[in-house]
Design a protein around this motif. Sequence first.
Motif, PDB file in Angstrom:
ATOM      1  N   PHE A   1      34.578  45.779  38.231  1.00 39.03           N
ATOM      2  CA  PHE A   1      35.526  46.507  37.373  1.00 39.03           C
ATOM      3  C   PHE A   1      36.273  47.584  38.164  1.00 39.03           C
ATOM      4  CE2 PHE A   1      35.757  45.437  32.895  1.00 39.03           C
ATOM      5  CZ  PHE A   1      34.828  44.412  32.804  1.00 39.03           C
ATOM      6  N   ALA A   2      35.557  48.272  39.056  1.00 40.97           N
ATOM      7  CA  ALA A   2      36.208  49.329  39.845  1.00 40.97           C
ATOM      8  C   ALA A   2      37.311  48.736  40.725  1.00 40.97           C
ATOM      9  CB  ALA A   2      35.159  50.051  40.694  1.00 40.97           C
ATOM     10  N   VAL A   3      37.043  47.568  41.299  1.00 44.26           N
ATOM     11  CA  VAL A   3      38.055  46.910  42.142  1.00 44.26           C
ATOM     12  C   VAL A   3      39.215  46.431  41.269  1.00 44.26           C
ATOM     13  CG1 VAL A   3      38.504  44.901  43.617  1.00 44.26           C
ATOM     14  CG2 VAL A   3      36.438  46.255  43.973  1.00 44.26           C
ATOM     15  N   ALA A   4      38.883  45.798  40.133  1.00 42.54           N
ATOM     16  CA  ALA A   4      39.931  45.249  39.260  1.00 42.54           C
ATOM     17  C   ALA A   4      40.837  46.354  38.735  1.00 42.54           C
ATOM     18  CB  ALA A   4      39.304  44.480  38.107  1.00 42.54           C
ATOM     19  N   LEU A   5      40.271  47.520  38.460  1.00 40.27           N
ATOM     20  CA  LEU A   5      41.078  48.626  37.915  1.00 40.27           C
ATOM     21  C   LEU A   5      41.722  49.471  39.006  1.00 40.27           C
ATOM     22  CD1 LEU A   5      38.745  49.703  34.963  1.00 40.27           C
ATOM     23  CD2 LEU A   5      40.866  48.387  34.836  1.00 40.27           C
ATOM     24  N   GLY A   6      41.530  49.070  40.267  1.00 48.79           N
ATOM     25  CA  GLY A   6      42.175  49.776  41.379  1.00 48.79           C
ATOM     26  C   GLY A   6      41.525  51.121  41.701  1.00 48.79           C
ATOM     27  N   LYS A   7      40.292  51.351  41.198  1.00 49.10           N
ATOM     28  CA  LYS A   7      39.620  52.637  41.474  1.00 49.10           C
ATOM     29  C   LYS A   7      39.096  52.661  42.902  1.00 49.10           C
ATOM     30  CE  LYS A   7      38.007  53.522  36.772  1.00 49.10           C
ATOM     31  NZ  LYS A   7      36.831  53.377  35.912  1.00 49.10           N
TER      32      LYS A   7
ATOM     33  N   LEU B   1      33.975  37.435  39.702  1.00 47.68           N
ATOM     34  CA  LEU B   1      34.879  37.169  38.585  1.00 47.68           C
ATOM     35  C   LEU B   1      34.373  37.905  37.350  1.00 47.68           C
ATOM     36  CD1 LEU B   1      35.353  33.385  39.289  1.00 47.68           C
ATOM     37  CD2 LEU B   1      37.140  35.132  39.433  1.00 47.68           C
ATOM     38  N   ILE B   2      35.299  38.304  36.473  1.00 43.56           N
ATOM     39  CA  ILE B   2      34.921  39.094  35.309  1.00 43.56           C
ATOM     40  C   ILE B   2      35.160  38.313  34.020  1.00 43.56           C
ATOM     41  CG2 ILE B   2      35.472  41.192  33.994  1.00 43.56           C
ATOM     42  CD1 ILE B   2      36.315  42.497  36.657  1.00 43.56           C
ATOM     43  N   TYR B   3      36.433  37.961  33.810  1.00 37.14           N
ATOM     44  CA  TYR B   3      36.863  37.446  32.514  1.00 37.14           C
ATOM     45  C   TYR B   3      38.145  36.668  32.779  1.00 37.14           C
ATOM     46  CZ  TYR B   3      38.088  37.802  27.500  1.00 37.14           C
ATOM     47  OH  TYR B   3      38.397  37.535  26.191  1.00 37.14           O
ATOM     48  N   ALA B   4      38.334  35.511  32.130  1.00 35.04           N
ATOM     49  CA  ALA B   4      39.399  34.579  32.537  1.00 35.04           C
ATOM     50  C   ALA B   4      40.817  35.081  32.280  1.00 35.04           C
ATOM     51  CB  ALA B   4      39.193  33.230  31.868  1.00 35.04           C
ATOM     52  N   ARG B   5      40.979  36.150  31.483  1.00 38.26           N
ATOM     53  CA  ARG B   5      42.329  36.713  31.329  1.00 38.26           C
ATOM     54  C   ARG B   5      42.749  37.438  32.615  1.00 38.26           C
ATOM     55  NH1 ARG B   5      43.046  41.410  29.060  1.00 38.26           N
ATOM     56  NH2 ARG B   5      41.364  41.211  27.548  1.00 38.26           N
ATOM     57  N   LEU B   6      41.738  37.917  33.373  1.00 40.22           N
ATOM     58  CA  LEU B   6      42.026  38.603  34.644  1.00 40.22           C
ATOM     59  C   LEU B   6      42.174  37.592  35.774  1.00 40.22           C
ATOM     60  CD1 LEU B   6      40.672  40.775  32.778  1.00 40.22           C
ATOM     61  CD2 LEU B   6      39.777  41.820  34.859  1.00 40.22           C
ATOM     62  N   ASN B   7      41.253  36.650  35.813  1.00 42.45           N
ATOM     63  CA  ASN B   7      41.219  35.706  36.928  1.00 42.45           C
ATOM     64  C   ASN B   7      40.179  34.638  36.623  1.00 42.45           C
ATOM     65  OD1 ASN B   7      41.831  34.681  39.364  1.00 42.45           O
ATOM     66  ND2 ASN B   7      40.929  36.302  40.593  1.00 42.45           N
ATOM     67  N   HIS B   8      40.341  33.462  37.208  1.00 37.50           N
ATOM     68  CA  HIS B   8      39.317  32.430  37.042  1.00 37.50           C
ATOM     69  C   HIS B   8      39.385  31.489  38.243  1.00 37.50           C
ATOM     70  CE1 HIS B   8      42.383  29.579  35.680  1.00 37.50           C
ATOM     71  NE2 HIS B   8      42.850  30.528  34.873  1.00 37.50           N
ATOM     72  N   PRO B   9      38.344  30.694  38.485  1.00 39.53           N
ATOM     73  CA  PRO B   9      38.299  29.907  39.725  1.00 39.53           C
ATOM     74  C   PRO B   9      39.478  28.969  39.901  1.00 39.53           C
ATOM     75  CG  PRO B   9      36.150  29.909  38.666  1.00 39.53           C
ATOM     76  CD  PRO B   9      37.086  30.568  37.710  1.00 39.53           C
ATOM     77  N   ASN B  10      39.931  28.297  38.841  1.00 45.28           N
ATOM     78  CA  ASN B  10      41.030  27.336  39.025  1.00 45.28           C
ATOM     79  C   ASN B  10      42.345  28.033  39.373  1.00 45.28           C
ATOM     80  OD1 ASN B  10      39.084  25.725  36.905  1.00 45.28           O
ATOM     81  ND2 ASN B  10      40.045  24.411  38.449  1.00 45.28           N
ATOM     82  N   ALA B  11      42.546  29.252  38.862  1.00 52.17           N
ATOM     83  CA  ALA B  11      43.749  30.015  39.257  1.00 52.17           C
ATOM     84  C   ALA B  11      43.639  30.401  40.729  1.00 52.17           C
ATOM     85  CB  ALA B  11      43.905  31.250  38.378  1.00 52.17           C
ATOM     86  N   GLU B  12      42.427  30.831  41.131  1.00 55.22           N
ATOM     87  CA  GLU B  12      42.236  31.226  42.542  1.00 55.22           C
ATOM     88  C   GLU B  12      42.491  30.051  43.479  1.00 55.22           C
ATOM     89  OE1 GLU B  12      38.395  33.000  43.114  1.00 55.22           O
ATOM     90  OE2 GLU B  12      39.168  34.983  42.580  1.00 55.22           O
ATOM     91  N   ILE B  13      41.973  28.881  43.126  1.00 53.57           N
ATOM     92  CA  ILE B  13      42.149  27.686  43.975  1.00 53.57           C
ATOM     93  C   ILE B  13      43.643  27.356  44.074  1.00 53.57           C
ATOM     94  CG2 ILE B  13      41.742  25.177  44.101  1.00 53.57           C
ATOM     95  CD1 ILE B  13      38.996  25.766  42.664  1.00 53.57           C
TER      96      ILE B  13
END
Length: 412
Positions: free
Chosen positions: A50-56, A67-79
């Motif tokens: 969360f700290a990385v995702a929020l830029g802290k 990975l946290i939650y698919a609205r932020l990112n998910h494996p198929n988007a990363e690939i």
Amino acid sequence: MARVSYRVRPETAVLTRGFDPELSVGSARPPVYRSSTFVFPSPEAAERAFAVALGKVRPESGYRPDLIYARLNHPNAEILEDQLVPLERGAKAAAVFNSGMAAIFTVLISFLERDGTMIYTQPLYGGTQHLIHQIIEPLGFRAIAVRAGDMTALTETIAHTDNLSLVLIETPSNPTLTMTDIGQAAAALRANSRRAMLAIDNTLLGPTFQHPLSHGADLVIYSATKFLGGFSDLLAGAVIAADPDLIQSLTGIRALLGNILQADECWILDSRLSTVALRMNRQSKNAQRIAEQLAKHPRVRRVLYPSLFEDHGQIRIRDAQTDYPGSLMSLDIEGGKTAAFEFLRRLRIAKNAVSMGGVETLACHPATTTHSELSAEEMAAAGITDSLVRISIGTEHWRDLLEEFTRALDGL
Ligand SMILES: Cc1ncc(COP(=O)(O)O)c(C=O)c1O
């Protein structure tokens, strides 16, 4: 399987990057990860993610956050994002969206600063122009249109616009195929004290025939619905950049808007990337043969197509900026709207549908469809007339298509 760790060419990279079979029980193709949420190995890992995702905190290089939650990112988007990068010359990062419009909107809303102004070339795809008028301007941003290809006007507008945040160029433009000089726009922006972002909608010729990052663009935008998808069976968008920080800004906003491309669509699109150059090359060859023949037909006033440019400025930009003419053309047909409609009615192989870039040939009447949101003044300024028919050439045999178009024209 040992991973390919040395530098390879784009055609190889697109098939070897982004996915490690060892992480997926040896599967040769990536699975579809449909999870909306991801299990953390520890509460500390969750806190850090969360700290990385929020830029802290800034992740150290090589750190791959959980990975946290698919609205932020998910494996198929990363690939998919990893595999898009080698296709775009000079790129280091990519972000995928659930349509081209979602990609464009996210770019505008992320990089237009408070009281900021954007400049855009005209024509743009009708939906993009509508988005600017319906959402961007009412939010209080200023948007200035400059005629596509008019480099004097573009350079002067860049030099004399206060609070300039972003320049959006669609080149070649849909549906007139007018080209705008990306390098000259980038130079004009560099000469300005306040550095604004240069975003190129590269849908018509990229990623195979035009490489905006090599000419100084900051962001390359795609309707991946078109050539990247290639089969008219999915909606997707992408933004690609040389600076990963720009992509991180976009993915931060994407997480709030919830417009990331879903896992199934990522998986389908990812399987299409290795053939995009094959398809585009074939489609461009087909189109060039057809365009050059149709230009001689007595019912055709003009074919708008890069290999048929007559304007010296356009020829110069074409030769400096593009490798091949691509597969989109517009026919200016003798006889106005009635003749244009009649031509469309006579087509059998080509389908009367909007969109482009698929393996099947599509034809439409921009003034009453894709660009019908434009005002009469915008239409005139953009050079979109009632007699214009836009054609996206597919992978059929070019002789069958040429015979069909010739028959349809002969009968008018
Ligand atoms: C040049 C261009 N950019 C963007 C878009 C919007 O893309 P999408 O339909 O994927 O939202 C289109 C759609 O036709 C287009 O032609």
